[in-house]
Enzyme design. Structure first.
Site, PDB file in Angstrom:
ATOM      1  N   ASP A 278      41.409  33.865  36.861  1.00 49.85           N
ATOM      2  CA  ASP A 278      42.839  34.994  37.419  1.00 49.85           C
ATOM      3  C   ASP A 278      43.007  34.352  39.023  1.00 49.85           C
ATOM      4  O   ASP A 278      42.398  33.881  39.478  1.00 49.85           O
ATOM      5  CB  ASP A 278      42.518  36.375  37.399  1.00 49.85           C
ATOM      6  CG  ASP A 278      43.406  37.283  37.475  1.00 49.85           C
ATOM      7  OD1 ASP A 278      44.587  36.372  37.527  1.00 49.85           O
ATOM      8  OD2 ASP A 278      42.927  38.239  37.387  1.00 49.85           O
TER       9      ASP A 278
ATOM     10  N   ASP B  45      39.587  42.532  31.860  1.00 47.87           N
ATOM     11  CA  ASP B  45      38.508  42.860  30.316  1.00 47.87           C
ATOM     12  C   ASP B  45      38.509  44.038  29.509  1.00 47.87           C
ATOM     13  O   ASP B  45      38.532  44.765  28.470  1.00 47.87           O
ATOM     14  CB  ASP B  45      36.731  42.526  31.304  1.00 47.87           C
ATOM     15  CG  ASP B  45      36.270  41.125  31.370  1.00 47.87           C
ATOM     16  OD1 ASP B  45      37.711  40.131  30.804  1.00 47.87           O
ATOM     17  OD2 ASP B  45      35.798  41.753  32.154  1.00 47.87           O
TER      18      ASP B  45
END
Length: 144
Positions: free
Chosen positions: A3, A108
């Protein structure tokens, strides 16, 4: 995989994800950085996000949700559901309100929430994504 320009996995695994993992998935939930790694092109607009979804559909998954795309200070989710091969996918976007704080693990959690809501609404990825974003936003606001 990563990320904000940083990989969490070794560089060598990107081709493994692209060539072996993506083709066997039913739903793929990359962030912008991961989608760029998997497609090989930059995502700089909502339209680029839609094109990335189409590219990823061609690789295998019928459901693709790019969970966060930063464009000009705005945060978008772009989703796409290819219900039938050979027919255009149903695509949508959700503008995600930015919260003035930094959280870890939101990708997540977003994937987990999307999986839960997709199980409840298997034929409507857009509603599942809206409910996942809403759930995540409520949790982050409460945490803040």
């Amino acid at each position: 995989m990563g990320d904000e320009g940083k990989l969490y996995v070794p560089q060598e695994l990107i081709s493994v994800y692209r060539e072996r993992v993506v083709p066997v998935t039913s739903m793929l939930t990359p962030n912008q950085f991961e989608a760029e790694l998997l497609t090989g092109f930059r995502i700089q607009s909502e339209n680029d996000g839609r094109k990335a979804c189409n590219f990823l559909h061609e690789a295998g998954p019928s459901k693709v949700v790019i969970t966060s795309i930063n464009i000009d200070g705005n945060l978008l989710l772009v989703g796409s559901h290819a219900k039938e091969k050979g027919k255009p996918p149903k695509q949508f976007k959700i503008v995600i309100p930015k919260i003035p704080a930094y959280f870890t693990g939101t990708g997540d959690l977003m994937t987990a929430l999307l999986l839960v809501w997709s199980n409840k609404y298997p034929d409507n990825l857009e509603i599942a994504a809206e409910l996942a974003v809403s759930s995540l936003q409520a949790l982050l606001q409460r945490t803040l």
